[in-house]
Design a protein around this motif. Structure first.
Motif, PDB file in Angstrom:
ATOM      1  N   GLN A 106     -47.088   9.844 -28.278  1.00  0.00           N
ATOM      2  CA  GLN A 106     -47.295   8.423 -28.528  1.00  0.00           C
ATOM      3  C   GLN A 106     -46.895   7.996 -29.926  1.00  0.00           C
ATOM      4  N   ALA A 107     -46.733   8.940 -30.819  1.00  0.00           N
ATOM      5  CA  ALA A 107     -46.383   8.631 -32.200  1.00  0.00           C
ATOM      6  C   ALA A 107     -44.959   8.107 -32.293  1.00  0.00           C
ATOM      7  N   LYS A 136     -57.760  20.569 -26.413  1.00  0.00           N
ATOM      8  CA  LYS A 136     -57.351  20.086 -27.734  1.00  0.00           C
ATOM      9  C   LYS A 136     -55.832  20.125 -27.888  1.00  0.00           C
ATOM     10  N   SER A 196     -43.945  17.224 -35.455  1.00  0.00           N
ATOM     11  CA  SER A 196     -45.330  17.581 -35.709  1.00  0.00           C
ATOM     12  C   SER A 196     -45.523  17.528 -37.219  1.00  0.00           C
ATOM     13  N   GLU A 223     -50.270  22.016 -35.433  1.00  0.00           N
ATOM     14  CA  GLU A 223     -50.058  20.956 -34.451  1.00  0.00           C
ATOM     15  C   GLU A 223     -48.862  21.254 -33.555  1.00  0.00           C
ATOM     16  N   GLU A 253     -54.417  17.228 -26.044  1.00  0.00           N
ATOM     17  CA  GLU A 253     -54.740  16.007 -26.789  1.00  0.00           C
ATOM     18  C   GLU A 253     -53.751  15.834 -27.941  1.00  0.00           C
ATOM     19  N   GLU A 254     -53.477  16.915 -28.655  1.00  0.00           N
ATOM     20  CA  GLU A 254     -52.512  16.885 -29.749  1.00  0.00           C
ATOM     21  C   GLU A 254     -51.115  16.530 -29.237  1.00  0.00           C
ATOM     22  N   SER A 296     -42.098  11.000 -32.320  1.00  0.00           N
ATOM     23  CA  SER A 296     -42.724  11.898 -31.351  1.00  0.00           C
ATOM     24  C   SER A 296     -42.231  13.338 -31.399  1.00  0.00           C
ATOM     25  N   GLY A 332     -50.383  14.831 -26.570  1.00  0.00           N
ATOM     26  CA  GLY A 332     -50.403  13.410 -26.202  1.00  0.00           C
ATOM     27  C   GLY A 332     -50.263  12.516 -27.418  1.00  0.00           C
ATOM     28  N   GLU A 333     -50.933  12.859 -28.500  1.00  0.00           N
ATOM     29  CA  GLU A 333     -50.819  12.089 -29.738  1.00  0.00           C
ATOM     30  C   GLU A 333     -49.393  12.123 -30.267  1.00  0.00           C
ATOM     31  N   GLN A 334     -48.766  13.283 -30.193  1.00  0.00           N
ATOM     32  CA  GLN A 334     -47.394  13.399 -30.678  1.00  0.00           C
ATOM     33  C   GLN A 334     -46.432  12.579 -29.824  1.00  0.00           C
TER      34      GLN A 334
END
Length: 139
Positions: A33-34, A23, A40, A45, A26-27, A37, A29-31
């Motif tokens: 791609q945001a 997890k 948080s 997060e 995953e978090e 970036s 990776g999301e950051q």
């Protein structure tokens, strides 16, 4: 009333250190791609992203400067206000500490391990084997 507030603060500060690398990464990776970036959206997060960063650095063999990161972790564990007085950058640093420890030693007492490292005289980059040496957590 004061007892209730203290219990809430302590619960908030300890829950942020639950470790789930899948997890956390995953978090992270999301950051990455945001659009923003480096930002948080919450303490949790930021801490999770830090866990992934620390874990990945140690597993890749890059090593990590743990003394400062673990000092940050300990500072927040011992702070009665928990995350209320913590920046997102500091939460990320604390996460890196426990992620790196987890990569080297799996499920040990992160607070005890962080105290050992933060009180060490070693401010250099620590590899997986060096972390294991300090924490005496060989397979």
């Amino acid at each position: 009333m004061l007892k209730i507030l203290i219990i809430i603060f302590l619960g908030m500060s300890s829950s942020a250190y639950a470790l789930n690398i899948d997890k956390a990464c995953e978090e992270y990776g999301e950051q990455k791609q945001a659009l923003l970036s480096n930002l948080s959206t919450s303490y949790k997060e930021a801490n999770m992203a830090g866990q992934c960063i620390g874990y990945s650095a140690v597993l890749r063999g890059n090593g990590i400067k743990l003394k400062q990161l673990c000092s940050e972790f300990i500072e927040h564990k011992e702070n009665l206000l928990g995350r209320l007085s913590t920046s997102l950058t500091e939460a990320n640093m604390a996460g890196q500490c426990i992620g790196a420890i987890y990569a080297a030693c799996n499920n040990i007492n992160f607070t005890s391990a962080a105290k050992i490292i933060s009180h060490s005289n070693d401010s250099f980059t620590m590899s997986r084997s060096r972390i294991r040496h300090y924490l005496n957590c060989y397979d």
